[in-house]
Write an enzyme that holds these catalytic residues in place. Structure first.
Site, mmCIF file in Angstrom:
data_model
loop_
_atom_site.group_PDB
_atom_site.id
_atom_site.type_symbol
_atom_site.label_atom_id
_atom_site.label_comp_id
_atom_site.label_asym_id
_atom_site.label_seq_id
_atom_site.Cartn_x
_atom_site.Cartn_y
_atom_site.Cartn_z
ATOM 1 N N CYS A 118 0.735 -1.188 0.084
ATOM 2 C CA CYS A 118 0.105 0.035 -0.147
ATOM 3 C C CYS A 118 0.751 1.150 0.116
ATOM 4 O O CYS A 118 1.542 1.543 -0.906
ATOM 5 C CB CYS A 118 -1.022 0.093 1.419
ATOM 6 S SG CYS A 118 -2.415 0.936 0.730
ATOM 7 N N HIS A 158 -3.403 -5.225 1.746
ATOM 8 C CA HIS A 158 -2.806 -5.459 3.046
ATOM 9 C C HIS A 158 -2.562 -7.022 3.327
ATOM 10 O O HIS A 158 -3.320 -7.540 4.166
ATOM 11 C CB HIS A 158 -3.443 -4.836 4.268
ATOM 12 C CG HIS A 158 -3.223 -3.283 4.073
ATOM 13 N ND1 HIS A 158 -2.294 -2.538 4.859
ATOM 14 C CD2 HIS A 158 -3.635 -2.275 3.261
ATOM 15 C CE1 HIS A 158 -2.262 -1.357 4.568
ATOM 16 N NE2 HIS A 158 -3.166 -1.289 3.508
ATOM 17 N N GLU A 171 -0.721 -8.568 5.463
ATOM 18 C CA GLU A 171 -0.607 -8.764 6.729
ATOM 19 C C GLU A 171 -1.638 -8.675 7.714
ATOM 20 O O GLU A 171 -1.681 -9.305 8.729
ATOM 21 C CB GLU A 171 0.428 -7.908 7.361
ATOM 22 C CG GLU A 171 0.059 -6.283 7.490
ATOM 23 C CD GLU A 171 -0.475 -5.457 6.360
ATOM 24 O OE1 GLU A 171 -0.423 -6.086 5.213
ATOM 25 O OE2 GLU A 171 -0.931 -4.452 6.572
HETATM 26 N N1 GLN Z 1 -3.787 6.436 1.276
HETATM 27 C C1 GLN Z 1 -2.368 6.030 1.505
HETATM 28 C C2 GLN Z 1 -1.215 6.941 0.875
HETATM 29 O O1 GLN Z 1 -1.653 7.554 -0.119
HETATM 30 C C3 GLN Z 1 -1.942 4.710 1.654
HETATM 31 C C4 GLN Z 1 -2.938 3.867 2.452
HETATM 32 C C5 GLN Z 1 -2.668 2.569 2.876
HETATM 33 O O2 GLN Z 1 -1.177 2.279 3.000
HETATM 34 N N2 GLN Z 1 -3.261 1.856 3.670
HETATM 35 O O3 GLN Z 1 -0.315 7.044 1.276
#
Ligand code: GLN
Length: 194
Positions: A77, A174, A176
């Site tokens: 992410c 995610h 994890e």
């Molecule tokens: N929205 C976050 C970003 O742009 C990432 C979201 C996440 O890591 N769950 O950094």
């Protein structure tokens, strides 16, 4: 095997537990010296702008760039955002390890989190195990372009969600947060290669 988990913010302990369930030792990384002797590094989710500032302020930006030239990285992410060559909406600096363009918060505010069931590609199934994979997306980015150096291993509605480039993996969900160990398992296989 010793795997670092960048411990700035977000769910880094969940990554640590996922790695330890697979028999690795998790080391929480906060300063450049913590990278010494690690076989790989996980950059977790969180808020990528906050994480980027931390990396720059603590000397970790350059240290992780150097580390990534020798050992594998798994970015999830916000971690995937930090690994992309191009970040948009808004643009920001990144480690440029993965030949992808990634758009932040791309699912929009109304539907910013969801649990989806993915059908693994035959390659992912062969390298890990067959069967549907549950994926948790939290304010997730979307990978808008995959360059010639990167390869897509998992997709969701036609968008790449797990991409590999050489030793590195970037994933927009995610892994994890579920008990499915396949993404971490694939990463540990890469980190065990000397
Ligand atoms: N929205 C976050 C970003 O742009 C990432 C979201 C996440 O890591 N769950 O950094």
């Amino acid at each position: 095997m010793k795997i670092g988990v960048l411990a700035v913010q977000g769910d880094f302990e969940a990554h640590g537990r996922a790695l330890e369930r697979l028999g690795a030792v998790a080391v929480y990384v906060r300063v450049p010296a913590d990278l010494d002797g690690l076989d790989g590094l996980v950059i977790p989710g969180g808020e990528s702008t906050t994480m980027l500032k931390f990396l720059e302020n603590e000397g970790l930006f350059g240290a992780i760039s150097n580390f990534a030239a020798r050992r594998p990285l798994l970015g999830t992410c916000a971690g995937a955002i930090l690994m992309a060559t191009v970040v948009c909406r808004p643009a920001q600096r990144s480690l440029e390890l993965m030949d992808i363009a990634i758009e932040r918060n791309a699912y929009g505010r109304q539907v910013d989190s969801r649990i989806a069931t993915l059908s693994p590609s035959s390659e992912f199934a062969e390298r890990t195990a067959a069967g549907p994979l549950e994926a948790v997306f939290i304010r997730a980015p979307i990978i808008r372009r995959v360059g010639a150096r990167a390869r897509v291993l998992l997709e969701y509605h036609g968008d790449p969600v797990l991409v590999e480039q050489g030793p590195h993996l970037a994933v927009t969900f995610h892994p994890e947060l579920t008990t499915d160990a396949r993404v971490h398992g694939l990463f540990l296989e890469k980190a065990s290669a000397k």
